[in-house]
Scaffold this motif. Structure first.
Motif, PDB file in Angstrom:
ATOM      1  N   LEU A  17      33.070  67.343  56.543  1.00  0.00           N
ATOM      2  CA  LEU A  17      33.981  66.505  57.318  1.00  0.00           C
ATOM      3  C   LEU A  17      35.398  66.838  56.885  1.00  0.00           C
ATOM      4  O   LEU A  17      35.626  67.225  55.736  1.00  0.00           O
ATOM      5  N   ARG A  18      36.331  66.656  57.801  1.00  0.00           N
ATOM      6  CA  ARG A  18      37.751  66.774  57.441  1.00  0.00           C
ATOM      7  C   ARG A  18      38.437  65.459  57.749  1.00  0.00           C
ATOM      8  O   ARG A  18      38.490  65.026  58.903  1.00  0.00           O
ATOM      9  N   LEU A  19      38.956  64.837  56.722  1.00  0.00           N
ATOM     10  CA  LEU A  19      39.723  63.614  56.878  1.00  0.00           C
ATOM     11  C   LEU A  19      41.200  63.958  57.061  1.00  0.00           C
ATOM     12  O   LEU A  19      41.691  64.942  56.488  1.00  0.00           O
ATOM     13  N   SER A  20      41.874  63.132  57.845  1.00  0.00           N
ATOM     14  CA  SER A  20      43.312  63.297  58.058  1.00  0.00           C
ATOM     15  C   SER A  20      44.037  62.016  57.678  1.00  0.00           C
ATOM     16  O   SER A  20      43.507  60.914  57.874  1.00  0.00           O
ATOM     17  N   CYS A  21      45.220  62.169  57.142  1.00  0.00           N
ATOM     18  CA  CYS A  21      46.076  61.027  56.815  1.00  0.00           C
ATOM     19  C   CYS A  21      47.441  61.295  57.437  1.00  0.00           C
ATOM     20  O   CYS A  21      48.188  62.160  56.955  1.00  0.00           O
TER      21      CYS A  21
END
Length: 125
Positions: A17-21
């Motif tokens: 998964l790739r989380l973004s902030c």
């Protein structure tokens, strides 16, 4: 300063998964250190990774090292957490946090002034 975390979801063990902030508000985003923390049910919030202001120095928890990669795009005011080889024990709500950086690595949640709302990551078959 407002932070918006996204990218969580349900993934099978071994998946990614790739989380973004996304950080809005500061005109000098590159001056901010941004960290990722996670909190499993009934547990305290724990450090996962941090990327320092403009210099892009990074640090990881022992559990994240070798599997997770933090990066930042200062043009987009966004920090990413690429998570590979996910395990069931990675299941948690993931939070991003930010603060003005002063050439110091900040590991403690108490060091951060601004927090996103969290995004749930569930690793399960």
């Amino acid at each position: 300063v407002q932070l918006q975390a996204s990218g969580g979801g349900l993934v099978q063990p071994g998946g990614s998964l790739r989380l973004s902030c996304s950080v809005s508000g500061p005109s000098t985003f590159r001056s901010y250190s941004v960290g990722w923390f996670r909190q499993a049910p009934g547990k305290e919030r724990k450090f996962v990774s941090v990327i320092r202001e403009s210099s892009s120095i990074t640090r990881y928890s022992d559990s994240a090292k070798g599997r997770f990669t933090i990066s930042r795009d200062n043009a987009k005011n966004t920090v990413y957490l690429q998570m590979n080889s996910l395990k069931p024990e990675d299941t948690a709500v993931y939070y991003c946090a930010a603060r003005i950086g002063y050439s110091v690595i900040y590991y403690s949640p108490e060091s951060y002034n601004y927090w996103g709302q969290g995004t749930l990551v569930t690793v399960s078959s």
